[in-house]
Design a protein around this motif. Structure first.
Motif, PDB file in Angstrom:
ATOM      1  N   LEU A   1      92.450  52.064 139.209  1.00 59.34           N
ATOM      2  CA  LEU A   1      91.717  51.073 140.027  1.00 59.34           C
ATOM      3  C   LEU A   1      91.970  51.284 141.517  1.00 59.34           C
ATOM      4  O   LEU A   1      91.064  51.125 142.344  1.00 59.34           O
ATOM      5  CB  LEU A   1      92.115  49.652 139.612  1.00 59.34           C
ATOM      6  N   ASP A   2      93.213  51.665 141.871  1.00 59.23           N
ATOM      7  CA  ASP A   2      93.510  51.977 143.280  1.00 59.23           C
ATOM      8  C   ASP A   2      92.578  53.063 143.778  1.00 59.23           C
ATOM      9  O   ASP A   2      92.018  52.996 144.877  1.00 59.23           O
ATOM     10  CB  ASP A   2      94.960  52.452 143.459  1.00 59.23           C
ATOM     11  N   ARG A   3      92.447  54.105 142.937  1.00 56.05           N
ATOM     12  CA  ARG A   3      91.624  55.242 143.349  1.00 56.05           C
ATOM     13  C   ARG A   3      90.140  54.842 143.440  1.00 56.05           C
ATOM     14  O   ARG A   3      89.425  55.266 144.345  1.00 56.05           O
ATOM     15  CB  ARG A   3      91.810  56.433 142.407  1.00 56.05           C
ATOM     16  N   VAL A   4      89.714  53.990 142.493  1.00 57.99           N
ATOM     17  CA  VAL A   4      88.327  53.491 142.527  1.00 57.99           C
ATOM     18  C   VAL A   4      88.077  52.780 143.855  1.00 57.99           C
ATOM     19  O   VAL A   4      87.080  52.998 144.547  1.00 57.99           O
ATOM     20  CB  VAL A   4      88.056  52.545 141.337  1.00 57.99           C
ATOM     21  N   GLU A   5      89.018  51.943 144.258  1.00 54.17           N
ATOM     22  CA  GLU A   5      88.872  51.196 145.509  1.00 54.17           C
ATOM     23  C   GLU A   5      88.842  52.137 146.705  1.00 54.17           C
ATOM     24  O   GLU A   5      87.958  52.059 147.555  1.00 54.17           O
ATOM     25  CB  GLU A   5      90.019  50.191 145.651  1.00 54.17           C
ATOM     26  N   GLU A   6      89.830  53.029 146.725  1.00 52.37           N
ATOM     27  CA  GLU A   6      89.926  53.980 147.839  1.00 52.37           C
ATOM     28  C   GLU A   6      88.650  54.791 148.005  1.00 52.37           C
ATOM     29  O   GLU A   6      88.099  54.894 149.102  1.00 52.37           O
ATOM     30  CB  GLU A   6      91.064  54.979 147.567  1.00 52.37           C
ATOM     31  N   ARG A   7      88.228  55.364 146.870  1.00 50.62           N
ATOM     32  CA  ARG A   7      87.050  56.231 146.930  1.00 50.62           C
ATOM     33  C   ARG A   7      85.813  55.427 147.365  1.00 50.62           C
ATOM     34  O   ARG A   7      85.008  55.863 148.190  1.00 50.62           O
ATOM     35  CB  ARG A   7      86.791  56.899 145.571  1.00 50.62           C
ATOM     36  N   GLY A   8      85.708  54.230 146.798  1.00 50.56           N
ATOM     37  CA  GLY A   8      84.573  53.363 147.152  1.00 50.56           C
ATOM     38  C   GLY A   8      84.535  53.095 148.649  1.00 50.56           C
ATOM     39  O   GLY A   8      83.498  53.260 149.304  1.00 50.56           O
ATOM     40  N   LEU A   9      85.683  52.707 149.210  1.00 51.67           N
ATOM     41  CA  LEU A   9      85.723  52.372 150.634  1.00 51.67           C
ATOM     42  C   LEU A   9      85.441  53.604 151.486  1.00 51.67           C
ATOM     43  O   LEU A   9      84.719  53.530 152.479  1.00 51.67           O
ATOM     44  CB  LEU A   9      87.075  51.756 151.002  1.00 51.67           C
ATOM     45  N   ALA A  10      86.026  54.757 151.068  1.00 49.30           N
ATOM     46  CA  ALA A  10      85.834  55.988 151.832  1.00 49.30           C
ATOM     47  C   ALA A  10      84.354  56.371 151.848  1.00 49.30           C
ATOM     48  O   ALA A  10      83.797  56.705 152.900  1.00 49.30           O
ATOM     49  CB  ALA A  10      86.665  57.118 151.235  1.00 49.30           C
ATOM     50  N   GLU A  11      83.706  56.281 150.694  1.00 50.45           N
ATOM     51  CA  GLU A  11      82.284  56.661 150.638  1.00 50.45           C
ATOM     52  C   GLU A  11      81.417  55.692 151.439  1.00 50.45           C
ATOM     53  O   GLU A  11      80.427  56.074 152.054  1.00 50.45           O
ATOM     54  CB  GLU A  11      81.800  56.730 149.187  1.00 50.45           C
ATOM     55  N   LEU A  12      81.836  54.439 151.424  1.00 47.09           N
ATOM     56  CA  LEU A  12      81.056  53.438 152.167  1.00 47.09           C
ATOM     57  C   LEU A  12      81.040  53.743 153.657  1.00 47.09           C
ATOM     58  O   LEU A  12      80.024  53.540 154.340  1.00 47.09           O
ATOM     59  CB  LEU A  12      81.646  52.041 151.914  1.00 47.09           C
ATOM     60  N   ARG A  13      82.191  54.250 154.151  1.00 44.06           N
ATOM     61  CA  ARG A  13      82.249  54.569 155.583  1.00 44.06           C
ATOM     62  C   ARG A  13      81.255  55.660 155.971  1.00 44.06           C
ATOM     63  O   ARG A  13      80.845  55.743 157.120  1.00 44.06           O
ATOM     64  CB  ARG A  13      83.677  54.992 155.971  1.00 44.06           C
ATOM     65  N   GLU A  14      80.860  56.481 154.997  1.00 44.54           N
ATOM     66  CA  GLU A  14      79.918  57.577 155.282  1.00 44.54           C
ATOM     67  C   GLU A  14      78.460  57.124 155.227  1.00 44.54           C
ATOM     68  O   GLU A  14      77.565  57.850 155.638  1.00 44.54           O
ATOM     69  CB  GLU A  14      80.088  58.726 154.274  1.00 44.54           C
TER      70      GLU A  14
END
Ligand code: PHE
Length: 347
Positions: free
Chosen positions: A11-24
């Motif tokens: 779930l940590d990774r899901v959150e991280e990846r989600g936020l990172a992609e959102l910034r793009e």
């Protein structure tokens, strides 16, 4: 075996990846794609919810809680990102279109009357109050009306006073003054008394300077009747000048010569620029000439159809451009007819 640590890490990774992609994400389409991928039914975090039942019973609340946190975090990040993108898009649009709806609209400049027209209307009004009517006479005249009938025979040296524009038709000229209108008015009204003013453009083949142009407006004043004297001339013109320039204006009548009046005079006003002390505008004299005038010559009365033993009259001619120049302190007469809006819109 406990699934909790692995699940939390996932779930940590899901959150991280989600936020990172959102910034793009850069635009609305990207936002929608991101939302489907990260919050849609088959997104990793939603998958955790749907597979919750497969986890050990005692770990379900903890996994559910963590999954909820991730979902909320992604949702609020999404809201913020779409807000930022909207603002960016707006400011980019404002920049690109340069449209500021808060600016006041463009005012349409209302038209206005030419300075000369306004001066003329005031002249009409002032003379109108003294019983004078406006009488029109043509711009194109015959030699006879412009000169001959005004007591200026063909080889008379006084013709040198007016440099004339001749047409290709012999004997037809552009009027050099409004005085030929005197003859036309007299011939129309004789033997009745007359009180008229005759405004109109005059033309002289002259060197153009700050004081003289090849075309200019004149207003002729004409009064014919019984017992009209030089006192009437002086009173009428003085009254006019005081109304036009102000009651305190200093005036003088100076003897002069015109072939169609006898005696003749010119009227001067005290120089507005220097107050009479002498300056370049008044050629150091302290006075400015505003009009020529005189008692109508008997020959001219006769040419107009009046018996000079019974009738008398006075006439005057003034340049109305000069009046406007004096009142507004315009130092170059050429401005009047060059049609420069920047000059004209000041009045
Ligand atoms: N016509 C004369 C001029 O143009 C002015 C004038 C008019 C003088 C009437 C006397 C009487 O100079």
């Amino acid at each position: 075996m406990s699934e909790l640590p692995a699940m939390n890490e996932q779930l940590d990774r899901v959150e991280e990846r989600g936020l990172a992609e959102l910034r793009e994400v850069k635009d609305e389409a990207g936002l929608q794609a991101w939302k489907a991928a990260h919050l849609g039914r088959s997104s990793p975090v939603m998958q955790v919810f749907s597979k919750l039942s497969q986890a050990p019973k005692e770990e379900r609340p903890a996994i559910g809680q963590r999954a909820n946190q991730v979902k909320l975090a992604l949702e609020s990040a999404f809201t913020m990102r779409s807000q930022i993108l909207k603002e960016e898009a707006l400011s980019q649009a404002l920049q690109a279109e340069r449209l500021d709806v808060t600016l006041p609209g463009r005012t349409l400049a209302p038209g206005r009357l030419h300075l000369e027209t306004r001066t003329l209307r005031e002249v009409y009004r002032l003379f109108g109050e003294m019983g004078f009517q406006v009488y029109r006479s043509p711009d194109v005249e015959t030699d006879e009306f412009n000169f001959g009938l005004l007591n200026i025979p063909e080889y008379h040296p006084a013709r040198d006073m007016w440099d004339t524009f001749h047409t290709t038709t012999p004997g037809v000229v552009l009027r050099t003054h409004t005085s030929p209108g005197q003859i036309r008015a007299m011939r129309e009204f004789a033997p009745d008394p007359i009180r008229v003013i005759l405004p109109g453009m005059c033309y002289r083949y002259e060197q153009v300077t700050v004081r003289a142009d090849i075309q200019f407006y004149q207003v002729e004043v004409l009064a014919v009747g019984r017992h009209i004297t030089f006192g009437d001339l002086k009173g009428t013109l003085t009254q006019f000048a005081r109304r036009m320039y102000g009651v305190d204006v200093r005036l003088r009548l100076r003897p002069s010569y015109f072939p169609f009046t006898e005696p003749s005079a010119e009227m001067d006003v005290e120089c507005f620029i220097c107050g009479g002390k002498g300056c370049p505008v008044c050629k150091q004299s302290g006075w400015l000439e505003i009009l020529g005038c005189g008692m109508i010559h008997p020959t001219v009365l006769q040419n107009g159809g009046y018996d000079p033993r019974e009738f008398s009259g006075f006439a005057a001619g003034m340049g109305s451009g000069r009046i406007g120049m004096l009142r507004h302190r315009i130092n170059d007469i050429r401005n009047l007819w060059t049609n420069d809006i920047r000059f004209l819109e000041q009045f």
